[in-house]
Scaffold this active site. Structure first.
Site, PDB file in Angstrom:
ATOM      1  N   MET A  31      82.657 -27.111 -37.791  1.00 21.69           N
ATOM      2  CA  MET A  31      82.074 -25.980 -37.670  1.00 21.69           C
ATOM      3  C   MET A  31      80.885 -25.833 -38.782  1.00 21.69           C
ATOM      4  O   MET A  31      81.054 -25.988 -39.956  1.00 21.69           O
ATOM      5  CB  MET A  31      82.941 -24.821 -38.192  1.00 21.69           C
ATOM      6  CG  MET A  31      84.241 -24.971 -37.249  1.00 21.69           C
ATOM      7  SD  MET A  31      84.320 -24.189 -35.744  1.00 21.69           S
ATOM      8  CE  MET A  31      84.525 -22.694 -35.985  1.00 21.69           C
ATOM      9  N   CYS A  32      79.637 -25.951 -38.361  1.00 16.52           N
ATOM     10  CA  CYS A  32      78.616 -25.942 -39.240  1.00 16.52           C
ATOM     11  C   CYS A  32      78.154 -27.074 -39.675  1.00 16.52           C
ATOM     12  O   CYS A  32      78.706 -28.114 -39.971  1.00 16.52           O
ATOM     13  CB  CYS A  32      78.499 -25.039 -40.347  1.00 16.52           C
ATOM     14  SG  CYS A  32      79.248 -23.220 -39.974  1.00 16.52           S
ATOM     15  N   ARG A  33      76.782 -27.116 -40.054  1.00 17.35           N
ATOM     16  CA  ARG A  33      76.013 -28.283 -40.867  1.00 17.35           C
ATOM     17  C   ARG A  33      75.213 -27.699 -42.061  1.00 17.35           C
ATOM     18  O   ARG A  33      74.621 -26.842 -41.556  1.00 17.35           O
ATOM     19  CB  ARG A  33      75.185 -29.111 -39.608  1.00 17.35           C
ATOM     20  CG  ARG A  33      75.991 -29.829 -38.554  1.00 17.35           C
ATOM     21  CD  ARG A  33      76.610 -31.007 -38.834  1.00 17.35           C
ATOM     22  NE  ARG A  33      77.746 -30.827 -39.391  1.00 17.35           N
ATOM     23  CZ  ARG A  33      78.898 -31.577 -39.699  1.00 17.35           C
ATOM     24  NH1 ARG A  33      78.474 -32.972 -39.416  1.00 17.35           N
ATOM     25  NH2 ARG A  33      79.987 -31.434 -39.983  1.00 17.35           N
ATOM     26  N   ASN A  61      75.778 -25.487 -32.877  1.00 17.20           N
ATOM     27  CA  ASN A  61      75.821 -24.508 -34.107  1.00 17.20           C
ATOM     28  C   ASN A  61      74.657 -23.542 -33.751  1.00 17.20           C
ATOM     29  O   ASN A  61      73.643 -23.674 -34.196  1.00 17.20           O
ATOM     30  CB  ASN A  61      75.304 -25.555 -35.474  1.00 17.20           C
ATOM     31  CG  ASN A  61      76.574 -26.429 -35.601  1.00 17.20           C
ATOM     32  OD1 ASN A  61      77.808 -26.124 -36.102  1.00 17.20           O
ATOM     33  ND2 ASN A  61      76.113 -27.796 -35.669  1.00 17.20           N
ATOM     34  N   ASN A  63      80.925 -25.191 -44.823  1.00 16.38           N
ATOM     35  CA  ASN A  63      80.997 -26.018 -43.509  1.00 16.38           C
ATOM     36  C   ASN A  63      82.684 -26.243 -43.306  1.00 16.38           C
ATOM     37  O   ASN A  63      83.319 -26.815 -44.067  1.00 16.38           O
ATOM     38  CB  ASN A  63      80.221 -27.285 -43.854  1.00 16.38           C
ATOM     39  CG  ASN A  63      80.700 -28.401 -42.573  1.00 16.38           C
ATOM     40  OD1 ASN A  63      80.456 -29.698 -42.921  1.00 16.38           O
ATOM     41  ND2 ASN A  63      81.142 -27.872 -41.459  1.00 16.38           N
TER      42      ASN A  63
END
Length: 251
Positions: free
Chosen positions: A1-3, A41, A115
């Site tokens: 989840m997320c960068r 994302n 993240n």
């Protein structure tokens, strides 16, 4: 989840870190190569940067995907900085907090990003949350797992903890309360970068004495990118990168 990524080095345009690299955050918003959880994302993005002698960073955040913001490429082309933290977001669950939920979160000289995801959120963090002063809960940036993780880390920073200790203790506390959580945290004050690898990928690229980049994944094919082992605390400056193992919390 997320960068996410953080940079310390000579002043460069934001575009050099975010939009220009062929595998940069701009592309990672829809086609990350190393992301283990989630695929797109598109739940917001943000960038924070430091300018001149001002210790407080500036931020630009939006609720939609990075590729849909027609203004950002122009901003990224002309804004230059030697200390940057940027992130693209894949929300743990739906919410109505908008830009407030997009990293980087900020307080004083600090920029922060998470993240990952807290398993069992929100019930799983009722214990850690009870240890925060009421004003910390009443001023949460958003009603998200990342915002509460930031509140836990910030509480430690304000109590005088060094960045590495603040992040390590936060990760171990949350991991004990919510086993199976993914807790890759990223923190900078413009002169140092502190990060944790806990359940997702983390890499760094460094030319000692010149620059250091810490990121969820490489943004180009430079062979000197180094992957950080899972369960590790990273502490970096422009001249040095130190890795310290983190131990699983005991029952």
């Amino acid at each position: 989840m997320c960068r996410h990524l953080a940079y310390l080095g000579p002043d460069v345009p934001l575009a050099e870190l975010i939009t220009s690299p062929k595998l940069g955050l701009y592309r990672q918003a829809w086609a990350p190569l190393h992301q283990k959880h989630g695929t797109v994302n598109a739940d917001g993005f943000g960038v924070g940067w430091y300018a001149g002698d001002d210790p407080a960073p500036a931020r630009y955040r939006r609720t939609g995907p990075l590729w849909a913001d027609a203004n950002f490429p122009d901003l990224a082309r002309v804004i230059r900085s030697g200390a940057v933290l940027a992130a693209v977001r894949d929300a743990t669950e739906a919410g109505a907090d908008g830009e407030a939920a997009a990293a980087p979160f900020a307080a004083g000289p600090w920029l922060f990003s998470h993240n990952g995801a807290v398993r069992g959120w929100p019930a799983s963090l009722s214990g850690p949350a009870a240890g925060l002063p009421p004003e910390a809960l009443l001023t949460l940036a958003a009603r998200s797992d990342s915002a509460l993780v930031w509140a836990l880390a910030l509480h430690r920073l304000r109590a005088g903890a060094e960045p590495g200790r603040a992040l390590a203790e936060t990760v171990l506390e949350v991991a004990a309360a919510a086993p199976g959580s993914r807790l890759n945290l990223l923190l900078t004050d413009g002169t140092t970068v502190t990060a944790t690898a806990w359940g997702d990928t983390l890499w760094y690229l460094a030319e000692p004495g010149r620059y250091t980049v810490v990121a969820s994944e490489p943004y180009d094919d430079d062979p000197h990118w180094t992957e950080v082992p899972d369960r590790t605390l990273l502490a970096a400056t422009r001249t040095d990168v130190l890795l310290t193992p983190l131990k699983e919390p005991t029952a």
